[in-house]
Structure formats: C-alpha cells, structure tokens
Design a protein around this motif. Structure first.
Motif, PDB file in Angstrom:
ATOM      1  N   ASN A 105      29.657  40.863  45.313  1.00 25.64           N
ATOM      2  CA  ASN A 105      29.019  42.038  45.284  1.00 25.64           C
ATOM      3  C   ASN A 105      29.037  41.608  43.458  1.00 25.64           C
ATOM      4  O   ASN A 105      27.858  42.944  43.226  1.00 25.64           O
ATOM      5  CB  ASN A 105      30.733  42.932  45.106  1.00 25.64           C
ATOM      6  N   ALA A 106      29.512  40.905  42.670  1.00 27.76           N
ATOM      7  CA  ALA A 106      29.101  40.730  41.444  1.00 27.76           C
ATOM      8  C   ALA A 106      27.733  39.995  40.850  1.00 27.76           C
ATOM      9  O   ALA A 106      27.048  39.999  40.523  1.00 27.76           O
ATOM     10  CB  ALA A 106      29.897  39.420  40.727  1.00 27.76           C
ATOM     11  N   GLU A 118      30.829  47.010  29.683  1.00 27.25           N
ATOM     12  CA  GLU A 118      33.117  46.482  31.230  1.00 27.25           C
ATOM     13  C   GLU A 118      32.989  47.805  32.087  1.00 27.25           C
ATOM     14  O   GLU A 118      33.228  47.917  32.971  1.00 27.25           O
ATOM     15  CB  GLU A 118      33.278  46.609  29.521  1.00 27.25           C
ATOM     16  N   GLU A 119      32.379  49.169  31.641  1.00 29.54           N
ATOM     17  CA  GLU A 119      32.304  50.003  31.952  1.00 29.54           C
ATOM     18  C   GLU A 119      31.362  50.492  33.722  1.00 29.54           C
ATOM     19  O   GLU A 119      32.292  50.620  34.890  1.00 29.54           O
ATOM     20  CB  GLU A 119      32.120  51.826  31.127  1.00 29.54           C
ATOM     21  N   GLU A 120      30.606  49.629  33.540  1.00 28.82           N
ATOM     22  CA  GLU A 120      29.621  48.657  34.805  1.00 28.82           C
ATOM     23  C   GLU A 120      30.046  48.284  35.723  1.00 28.82           C
ATOM     24  O   GLU A 120      29.854  48.990  36.775  1.00 28.82           O
ATOM     25  CB  GLU A 120      27.752  49.201  33.773  1.00 28.82           C
ATOM     26  N   ILE A 121      30.372  47.331  35.335  1.00 30.54           N
ATOM     27  CA  ILE A 121      31.422  46.779  36.012  1.00 30.54           C
ATOM     28  C   ILE A 121      32.362  47.055  37.132  1.00 30.54           C
ATOM     29  O   ILE A 121      32.679  47.385  37.846  1.00 30.54           O
ATOM     30  CB  ILE A 121      31.481  45.456  35.161  1.00 30.54           C
ATOM     31  N   LYS A 122      33.332  47.539  36.032  1.00 32.83           N
ATOM     32  CA  LYS A 122      34.230  48.675  36.909  1.00 32.83           C
ATOM     33  C   LYS A 122      33.669  49.243  37.688  1.00 32.83           C
ATOM     34  O   LYS A 122      34.310  49.438  38.823  1.00 32.83           O
ATOM     35  CB  LYS A 122      35.167  48.620  35.582  1.00 32.83           C
ATOM     36  N   GLY A 127      34.836  49.568  44.448  1.00 31.71           N
ATOM     37  CA  GLY A 127      35.164  48.471  45.759  1.00 31.71           C
ATOM     38  C   GLY A 127      35.890  47.316  46.456  1.00 31.71           C
ATOM     39  O   GLY A 127      35.905  47.536  47.442  1.00 31.71           O
ATOM     40  N   ASN A 128      36.011  46.439  45.586  1.00 30.74           N
ATOM     41  CA  ASN A 128      36.545  45.560  45.628  1.00 30.74           C
ATOM     42  C   ASN A 128      38.186  45.630  46.029  1.00 30.74           C
ATOM     43  O   ASN A 128      38.416  45.750  44.346  1.00 30.74           O
ATOM     44  CB  ASN A 128      35.544  44.160  45.115  1.00 30.74           C
ATOM     45  N   LEU A 129      38.719  44.745  46.945  1.00 30.23           N
ATOM     46  CA  LEU A 129      40.133  45.281  46.689  1.00 30.23           C
ATOM     47  C   LEU A 129      40.930  43.498  46.425  1.00 30.23           C
ATOM     48  O   LEU A 129      39.857  42.540  47.112  1.00 30.23           O
ATOM     49  CB  LEU A 129      40.808  45.457  48.171  1.00 30.23           C
ATOM     50  N   CYS A 130      41.369  43.158  45.839  1.00 29.22           N
ATOM     51  CA  CYS A 130      42.170  42.428  45.295  1.00 29.22           C
ATOM     52  C   CYS A 130      43.805  42.146  45.260  1.00 29.22           C
ATOM     53  O   CYS A 130      43.987  43.331  44.431  1.00 29.22           O
ATOM     54  CB  CYS A 130      42.086  41.481  44.160  1.00 29.22           C
ATOM     55  N   SER A 133      45.212  39.913  41.422  1.00 33.20           N
ATOM     56  CA  SER A 133      45.728  39.638  40.478  1.00 33.20           C
ATOM     57  C   SER A 133      45.657  40.736  39.177  1.00 33.20           C
ATOM     58  O   SER A 133      45.409  40.484  38.245  1.00 33.20           O
ATOM     59  CB  SER A 133      44.438  38.230  39.721  1.00 33.20           C
ATOM     60  N   GLY A 134      44.867  41.847  39.870  1.00 34.35           N
ATOM     61  CA  GLY A 134      44.745  43.255  39.057  1.00 34.35           C
ATOM     62  C   GLY A 134      42.888  43.621  38.861  1.00 34.35           C
ATOM     63  O   GLY A 134      43.437  44.464  37.936  1.00 34.35           O
ATOM     64  N   TYR A 135      42.253  42.429  39.474  1.00 35.65           N
ATOM     65  CA  TYR A 135      40.918  42.138  38.420  1.00 35.65           C
ATOM     66  C   TYR A 135      41.062  41.728  36.695  1.00 35.65           C
ATOM     67  O   TYR A 135      39.747  42.259  36.423  1.00 35.65           O
ATOM     68  CB  TYR A 135      40.413  43.555  38.861  1.00 35.65           C
ATOM     69  N   GLU A 136      41.917  41.651  36.389  1.00 36.44           N
ATOM     70  CA  GLU A 136      41.986  41.682  34.869  1.00 36.44           C
ATOM     71  C   GLU A 136      41.168  40.568  34.389  1.00 36.44           C
ATOM     72  O   GLU A 136      40.573  40.090  33.396  1.00 36.44           O
ATOM     73  CB  GLU A 136      43.072  41.552  34.275  1.00 36.44           C
TER      74      GLU A 136
END
Length: 156
Positions: A105-106, A118-122, A127-130, A133-136
């Motif tokens: 997806n990236a 950063e907002e566009e990335i988020k 829709g990606n589950l992790c 690590s909480g995505y940070e």
C-alpha cells in the motif's frame, strides 16, 4: 474452471473453483507474502496490485484476474527493498506479519503521490492493520524514506 493471467511478470494458468479468492490462488502459486489477516476486507494484509492498482485479494473472485496482471510483493523485490529498509530501521517490523501488505500500500501511495504529506500518508494507509507497533514506526520510516528520496533526487 481454468484461468490464465500474469503473476509477477510471468504468464500462469491455473485451475480454480468458482469461489476461489485471489489470496488463496497466489499463495497456492508460491506468493507467501500475501497474508490472511481478517477475511473481511478490513486489514490490508492481503493487498496485491491488480493491473497496477492495489486491491484486497480477499474481496474479489479469482476468476476476475483472467487475462489481467497480478503483482505481489515477490514481484516488487527491488522497489520494496529500498523502502522496506527504512521501515526496518525504525523497528516497525516487530512481528513482520503486516509488513507485506503495508509495503504494497505504501508503494501504491508513492506511485499516486510521490511526495505525500503526513496527513495524506495516514489517510491512505488507514486501512492497514498493525497490532504490534501502532504505526508510529511505519510513519517515521515513510517520512525518512521520503526525505532520503528527495536528497537522492536532488543530488542527481
């Protein structure tokens, strides 16, 4: 039923049942990067490119890939390795289970928008589950990759 399609730049033919999903088909054909995380099209772990567009391979029938091109992470090793190193550098691959879908997806995001903010990335990767690590770490890795890419392009 028999279908023919291109998988990671190679022509393949496969016998499938009418209810076969692409996730099951590509895994049967050796593409183990495609993961089954939720079976409800909510986690992004099964993302593949269908004719260069990201799709959840658990949400369409395999018969729909007839005559089309399917690309998994196995078919994008060079492109993925460069970006994936930045994710790993941030420790964002703790268990590694979500990384293939996340990287797919990236890469799709970078193809649509080479320098997202950063907002566009988020938004794109929401829709990606992790679970680890909480995505940070992934977000830091993406931002570091984009900064490196800008520097690299400026030097050329």
């Amino acid at each position: 039923m028999q279908i023919s399609f291109t998988l990671n730049q190679k022509k393949v033919t496969a016998d499938i049942a009418p209810d076969t999903l692409p996730i099951d088909l590509v895994r049967r054909l050796g593409c183990k990067s495609v993961k089954r995380g939720c079976e409800t099209a909510n986690c992004g772990l099964c993302t593949v490119f269908l004719d260069e567009k990201p799709v959840l391979s658990c949400s369409v029938l395999a018969a729909r890939v007839q005559g089309r091109s399917v690309t998994t992470l196995e078919g994008l090793q060079e492109e993925a390795a460069e970006f994936g190193a930045f994710i790993a550098d941030q420790g964002a691959e703790q268990c590694g289970f979500c990384n293939p879908g996340f990287i797919m997806n990236a890469l799709a995001l970078f193809r649509e928008n080479p320098y997202p903010n950063e907002e566009e990335i988020k938004e794109y990767l929401s829709g990606n589950l992790c679970r680890c690590s909480g995505y940070e770490g992934q977000l830091r890795g993406i931002l570091n990759f984009l900064a490196w890419k800008k520097t690299k392009e400026a030097a050329q």
